[in-house]
Design an enzyme around this catalytic site. Sequence first.
Site, mmCIF file in Angstrom:
data_model
loop_
_atom_site.group_PDB
_atom_site.id
_atom_site.type_symbol
_atom_site.label_atom_id
_atom_site.label_comp_id
_atom_site.label_asym_id
_atom_site.label_seq_id
_atom_site.Cartn_x
_atom_site.Cartn_y
_atom_site.Cartn_z
ATOM 1 N N GLN A 52 -6.139 -9.125 -2.210
ATOM 2 C CA GLN A 52 -5.775 -9.150 -0.793
ATOM 3 C C GLN A 52 -7.026 -8.959 0.050
ATOM 4 O O GLN A 52 -7.677 -7.910 -0.016
ATOM 5 C CB GLN A 52 -4.758 -8.052 -0.481
ATOM 6 C CG GLN A 52 -4.288 -8.018 0.969
ATOM 7 C CD GLN A 52 -3.337 -6.867 1.229
ATOM 8 O OE1 GLN A 52 -3.289 -5.913 0.459
ATOM 9 N NE2 GLN A 52 -2.567 -6.945 2.292
ATOM 10 N N SER A 78 -8.320 -5.954 4.967
ATOM 11 C CA SER A 78 -9.074 -4.895 5.640
ATOM 12 C C SER A 78 -10.560 -5.209 5.704
ATOM 13 O O SER A 78 -11.122 -5.853 4.809
ATOM 14 C CB SER A 78 -8.879 -3.559 4.921
ATOM 15 O OG SER A 78 -7.547 -3.126 5.021
ATOM 16 N N SER A 107 -8.204 -4.480 -3.694
ATOM 17 C CA SER A 107 -7.737 -4.098 -5.022
ATOM 18 C C SER A 107 -7.811 -5.278 -5.986
ATOM 19 O O SER A 107 -7.389 -6.390 -5.651
ATOM 20 C CB SER A 107 -6.289 -3.601 -4.950
ATOM 21 O OG SER A 107 -6.182 -2.498 -4.092
ATOM 22 N N GLU A 139 -0.324 -2.084 -26.379
ATOM 23 C CA GLU A 139 0.656 -0.996 -26.378
ATOM 24 C C GLU A 139 0.048 0.337 -25.988
ATOM 25 O O GLU A 139 0.660 1.125 -25.259
ATOM 26 C CB GLU A 139 1.304 -0.894 -27.758
ATOM 27 C CG GLU A 139 2.351 0.195 -27.849
ATOM 28 C CD GLU A 139 2.979 0.269 -29.226
ATOM 29 O OE1 GLU A 139 3.552 1.319 -29.558
ATOM 30 O OE2 GLU A 139 2.883 -0.723 -29.987
ATOM 31 N N SER A 186 -2.174 3.699 6.805
ATOM 32 C CA SER A 186 -2.037 5.145 6.624
ATOM 33 C C SER A 186 -0.707 5.649 7.168
ATOM 34 O O SER A 186 -0.002 4.970 7.931
ATOM 35 C CB SER A 186 -3.187 5.870 7.338
ATOM 36 O OG SER A 186 -3.052 5.737 8.743
#
Length: 417
Positions: free
Chosen positions: A108, A111, A143, A258, A379
Amino acid sequence: MSTIEDTALDVEAWLDENWDPDLTVAEWWARMAEARLAHPMLPAPWGRDWSRNQAAELAQAMVQRKALGPPSGLGMMLAAPTIIAHASEELQHRLVPRILDGQHGWCQLFSEPGAGSDLAGLQCRAERDGDEWVVTGQKVWTSLGQWADYGILIARTDPDAPKHRGITYFAFPMLQDGVEVRPLREMTGRALFNEVFLDEARVPHANVIGDVGDGWRVANTTLMVERSGIGGNNVAAPSAAIPGTIAGHLDRPAGSFENEVPALAEGGVGAGRVKSFIKLARETGKLEDPTIRQDLMRLQTMVEITGWHLGRMKSGNAATGGEGNLAKLRNSDVVRLARDLGCRILGPGATLMGPDAPSGGSIQEMTMFSPSPSIYGGSDQVQRNIIGERVLGLPKEPGPAKDTPFRELPQNTSPSR
């Protein structure tokens, strides 16, 4: 639509027939996507339009078999729902299948260093050059950007338009010259976030999602999905495999993950977490402590209320328009309570990290991660402002008129969103 009970039976049979730990990750995810089980809450033809409870049934059945979960990350969480809601049919069919089968990882690109809470004040610019747009600027808190094939990007395409109307939304190809990704190390020890520098990078005009100049409206869909997702319990089986072409996970055996930790830190709190707390409290002799019991019940209550809230949103009965913001605020409260309660149950063991620590290090990692939910995705203070202004009708803070061209605004000082 089938009932949850019927769905559970179908899921059991499908997993019995299809799960094979010797399949590659790419083969397993392709099977899930073909069966419309990669993200079953999406509408047809991409998903099955399942409820949150139905998706949870699938996740539980996969966990019981120790099956690798579907592709995780922002492609599933944010990009796919936004593309389906706003992109052309051609763009949907070009992008969404590669999200669902894990062939493309996404990030994304929203910001910026000077445009976080005031996201509409972004200064990353995109200028038209024939059939392409040339993008220059900087993004931050991106991220999974180090593993992304694509990014959902908002950039300013008309500085003469008012702040909220000169923005365009793109499906941006990350693997090109002019894109530099720099990981940012967190106190968890991981590098989930990144800063991204764009220097005359290019994106095809065909990758515009929505209309040119209408990116703020499209971005609000992404933000609504993000805040609802952050505020909700995880409804997919865990997956330590990272989607996309960069991480190198697609060719590994699906059963080889796993014992690996998912790329996303353990910040989620749902019914499973509450059950694990009860079990741990019993094992440590803390279950008879009245304050521990009271907070366990309080945590269970908050998790249940969150589930009801999200179910109402899914059913289309949202009444205020601020349900996503409320869910995100509640999630911050839930994570803080879970952090404090988990550490009280562990006692001194809460200071130890790693897989050999008490709770396998899960509570400790959640503790380190716990400040994040109150910051990312807007926030808590931003959520309260949005609820106050858009839901309760409270006056906004004084600022320039809405029709003021962006280039005439004082940069990075306006409090409006």
